[in-house]
Scaffold this motif. Sequence first.
Motif, mmCIF file in Angstrom:
data_model
loop_
_atom_site.group_PDB
_atom_site.id
_atom_site.type_symbol
_atom_site.label_atom_id
_atom_site.label_comp_id
_atom_site.label_asym_id
_atom_site.label_seq_id
_atom_site.Cartn_x
_atom_site.Cartn_y
_atom_site.Cartn_z
ATOM 1 N N LEU A 1 62.413 -14.675 32.038
ATOM 2 C CA LEU A 1 62.865 -14.778 30.548
ATOM 3 C C LEU A 1 63.609 -14.218 29.984
ATOM 4 O O LEU A 1 63.794 -12.965 30.185
ATOM 5 C CB LEU A 1 61.062 -15.346 30.495
ATOM 6 C CG LEU A 1 60.162 -15.722 31.564
ATOM 7 C CD1 LEU A 1 59.176 -15.152 31.122
ATOM 8 C CD2 LEU A 1 60.111 -16.759 32.085
ATOM 9 N N THR B 1 50.465 -21.418 30.228
ATOM 10 C CA THR B 1 50.822 -23.437 30.218
ATOM 11 C C THR B 1 50.638 -23.624 31.551
ATOM 12 O O THR B 1 49.899 -24.780 31.398
ATOM 13 C CB THR B 1 52.654 -23.187 29.790
ATOM 14 O OG1 THR B 1 52.892 -22.651 29.177
ATOM 15 C CG2 THR B 1 53.270 -24.482 30.269
ATOM 16 N N LEU C 1 61.075 -23.811 31.585
ATOM 17 C CA LEU C 1 61.414 -22.890 32.247
ATOM 18 C C LEU C 1 63.185 -22.888 32.101
ATOM 19 O O LEU C 1 64.225 -22.619 32.520
ATOM 20 C CB LEU C 1 60.899 -22.060 33.025
ATOM 21 C CG LEU C 1 59.632 -22.337 33.226
ATOM 22 C CD1 LEU C 1 58.882 -21.590 34.760
ATOM 23 C CD2 LEU C 1 59.628 -20.569 32.295
ATOM 24 N N ASP D 1 52.676 -16.744 27.861
ATOM 25 C CA ASP D 1 52.571 -18.271 27.869
ATOM 26 C C ASP D 1 52.814 -18.606 28.406
ATOM 27 O O ASP D 1 52.918 -20.274 29.014
ATOM 28 C CB ASP D 1 53.511 -18.079 25.916
ATOM 29 C CG ASP D 1 53.488 -17.353 25.209
ATOM 30 O OD1 ASP D 1 52.140 -17.620 24.564
ATOM 31 O OD2 ASP D 1 54.308 -16.054 25.312
ATOM 32 N N VAL D 2 53.743 -18.503 29.778
ATOM 33 C CA VAL D 2 54.086 -18.713 31.051
ATOM 34 C C VAL D 2 53.168 -19.215 31.786
ATOM 35 O O VAL D 2 52.609 -20.620 32.171
ATOM 36 C CB VAL D 2 55.553 -18.519 32.014
ATOM 37 C CG1 VAL D 2 55.734 -19.519 32.653
ATOM 38 C CG2 VAL D 2 57.118 -18.900 30.721
ATOM 39 N N LYS D 3 52.154 -18.309 31.841
ATOM 40 C CA LYS D 3 50.983 -18.300 32.738
ATOM 41 C C LYS D 3 50.330 -18.919 32.195
ATOM 42 O O LYS D 3 49.709 -19.840 32.727
ATOM 43 C CB LYS D 3 50.598 -16.807 32.698
ATOM 44 C CG LYS D 3 49.172 -16.548 33.554
ATOM 45 C CD LYS D 3 48.982 -15.326 33.709
ATOM 46 C CE LYS D 3 47.294 -15.635 34.761
ATOM 47 N NZ LYS D 3 46.312 -15.823 35.279
ATOM 48 N N THR E 1 56.116 -29.934 31.826
ATOM 49 C CA THR E 1 56.101 -28.697 32.283
ATOM 50 C C THR E 1 56.258 -26.685 30.992
ATOM 51 O O THR E 1 57.135 -26.730 31.319
ATOM 52 C CB THR E 1 56.424 -27.553 33.591
ATOM 53 O OG1 THR E 1 57.524 -27.801 33.623
ATOM 54 C CG2 THR E 1 55.617 -28.699 34.506
ATOM 55 N N ILE F 1 56.614 -25.392 28.608
ATOM 56 C CA ILE F 1 56.386 -24.105 27.562
ATOM 57 C C ILE F 1 55.818 -24.269 26.681
ATOM 58 O O ILE F 1 56.022 -24.270 25.182
ATOM 59 C CB ILE F 1 57.032 -22.483 27.626
ATOM 60 C CG1 ILE F 1 57.826 -22.983 29.622
ATOM 61 C CG2 ILE F 1 56.029 -21.225 27.760
ATOM 62 C CD1 ILE F 1 56.520 -22.681 30.600
#
Lengths: 302, 518
Positions: free
Chosen positions: B106, B126, B76, B122-124, B176, B178
């Motif tokens: 984003l 990850t 991120l 996708d972030v959630k 972290t 992604i």
Amino acid sequence: MHTEAMERLNKKKKNKSQDKAVGVWAEVAYRLSRNRAAVFGLVIILILVLFALFPQAFAGYGYDDQDYSRIFIAPCAEHPMGTDDLGRDIFSRVVYGTRISLSVGLISMLCSLLLGGLLGSLSAVNGGVSDNVIMRICDVFMSIPGTLLAISICAALGTGMTNLIIAITIALVPSFSRTVRAAILTVKDQEYIEAARAIGASKARLILRHMFPNALGPIIVRATLDVAGGITTAAALSFIGLGVAPPTPEWGCMLTQAKQYITSLDKWYIVVFPGVMIMITVFALNLFGDGLRDAFDPRSKN
Amino acid sequence: MKSHLRILALMLAMVLLLSACGGSPQEGDPSAENTGDGEVKDTLVIGNYAEPTVLDPPNQNMVPAALVNVQIYDGLVRQDNETGEIVPSLATSWEYVDDYTIRFHLRDDVYFHDGSKMTAEDVKFTFDRGATCSQKSMIFEPFDPAKTRIVDEYTIELGTKDVFPAALSYLTNNGTLIVSKSAVEAAGSDDAYGRQPVGTGAYKFVDWIAGDRIILERNEEYWGELPEFKNLIIRTIADDTTRALALESGEVDIAYNFAPAQVDMLKNSEVVDVVSAPSYTTNYCGLNSAYEPLSDKRVRQALRYAVDMDTISEIAFASGLPADGPVTPALSCYVPAGEDQQYEQDVEKAKQLLAEAGYADGFDLILSCNESQARISLAQMLANAWKEIGVNTEVRSMEFSAQLNEIYNGESQAFLLGFVAGGNDGEFYRAMFQAGNDGADWINYDNPEVNELFDLASKEMDAELRAGYYTELQTLLRDEMPWLWVRFADNIWGISKDLTGLDLDPEWYSEYRFITSK
């Protein structure tokens, strides 16, 4: 030990008249003394033994005297083999290292002589089932390469000199018992053994008094060569970090610390000298062992 | 006849050996410079020091794997290694909704290598997935998956379990990065995905030849500036000497992590530049309080006073700076040690401290290290110095995993190790010194004052107050001396003289997309 006895016998022999019947030992010692290579080996071994017994007399420094203002000095009068990355005198370390290498080699040889001798003679004298069982167990051990076996034992027991000796001993025992068994089998059926048995000698007496001394030749040869084997195995184990730990000046251990400088040609002395010492020692022991083998060999008698 | 052949073979081997040692740039492999006439070099080759386990960010915890991951994935946010600032990456901007929640906006123009579009989903995914992965649990632990909220397709809110000012630093950690939800689900298992990684990065995964190389290719759809080199090959060359020689012969363009002796060799090379940068690594000697003598602060200080650390650490590591505390100067919370905490070598004082602690006659100590030459040398020098004050030290060099095992079980008395902060925040030291955490358990360290300060710092949103807590902590730890700090390490790279633009990452994770030819 044996060698001193032989020297004495050798001298005795020279004093006696030539035509008098000589014992087998004197004969061996005489023939050994005629073998220049073997005598050369023996002389080197004696020097190394002196190093090992009285390192203080030869080394100018302690084996772990670090001096950070004197690191990487090339060989000179004060430091005949230079100094290493921590400013220690390499010659002194090499001299102290003799004690470790020779004692590891000798002690593991003696231990395996004891164990292997016992197993080998039991197996030869008893024959039958016990022979089969002992020899098959030896087969199992011999199917694993000696160094590999020593590595696994060392890895399991951990580092340290005692464990190193145990590992090398175990690796040497199977082939040693083979040698002893074969040597004893050759004398087992001789008339004098039968005679001893006829007058009621016990099994232990038979083995210790009659068979073993007469089968000693090949065993001594084997033992001498095994000392050399023990020294290289110890160095190899220390080299891969499984033997003795630094700062002990074991040669293999010195080599493994030196190997990072193998690409720096100006620091050649750090790598070369410990390696050369291993080479000289093993070379001397092998020369002497080969000489012994020739001396014991009845076919070379003339 | 046979022996002649043998001699011939031996001579051939010697010739090969010599030619390998003396490779001058003119004789080097021409293909490394230019392929054919006029054709421009389009492949960058990196020398990695070990084989990665998997190329799945939360399921690995090793430099050689993370190094590949940062080429394939984006996070991120990322840390700009020139300014030390946290800068946008997949998130263009962010704001704190409240003390527990950060909202990220984003980019809407990012595609994964499999063609799917990168969204908040996708972030959630990850972060939900990361919370279940053990290798990077430390990084995901402060985040609360229950509080994650997708606002719209390109807006997401991440929640933390408690007030957590270090959150953004944690998001710069490579754990972290992604991952693509559809690709992970399509792969079926984590293990399968770890061999077929799909990210959004400047390079995409092509092939992995086990034990040899990982082949990456420029992602032509990359949202950022396209890298100059079309192919990126990451080779595994485990042996330090071989890796350095490969660099010198032009076989690889960039390599890292060398033994001091190799650094010397490379510095004299005509084709390689040696570049170094301060790192997040502190080399230290852990002192386990479970071993009776070491539980006394005076004994630990005596061990420090007994040695001339500047000199011996210089000999052992040859680069970096003498350490004056646990926190490296590369971290923004670092404060230099005061005049009264310099610990110059003072053998008399060391003996006196030992006597006060009741060990006037010294004691026996076992010091373990792995098989790294630098650490073995250091161990010998420490043992030598400690002998002077009657501390009879046995050095045990052992295989790294065996040593770690012993340390993790709290069974080592004294041990040499390196600590790498996972990001630019004092919070990363909590695990090492606050009782109840892994690192503190290794040395059975428990100091109520230290524990409390870490708690306070962890939850303090006011930057100034927070910095104050870390200053206090460093002063306290320098006095307590649960570790003997040895040296702040420099990261050292070797890079071909024809290249420039190396991203000097304090944790080794250089992004090679910035590399250009001179």
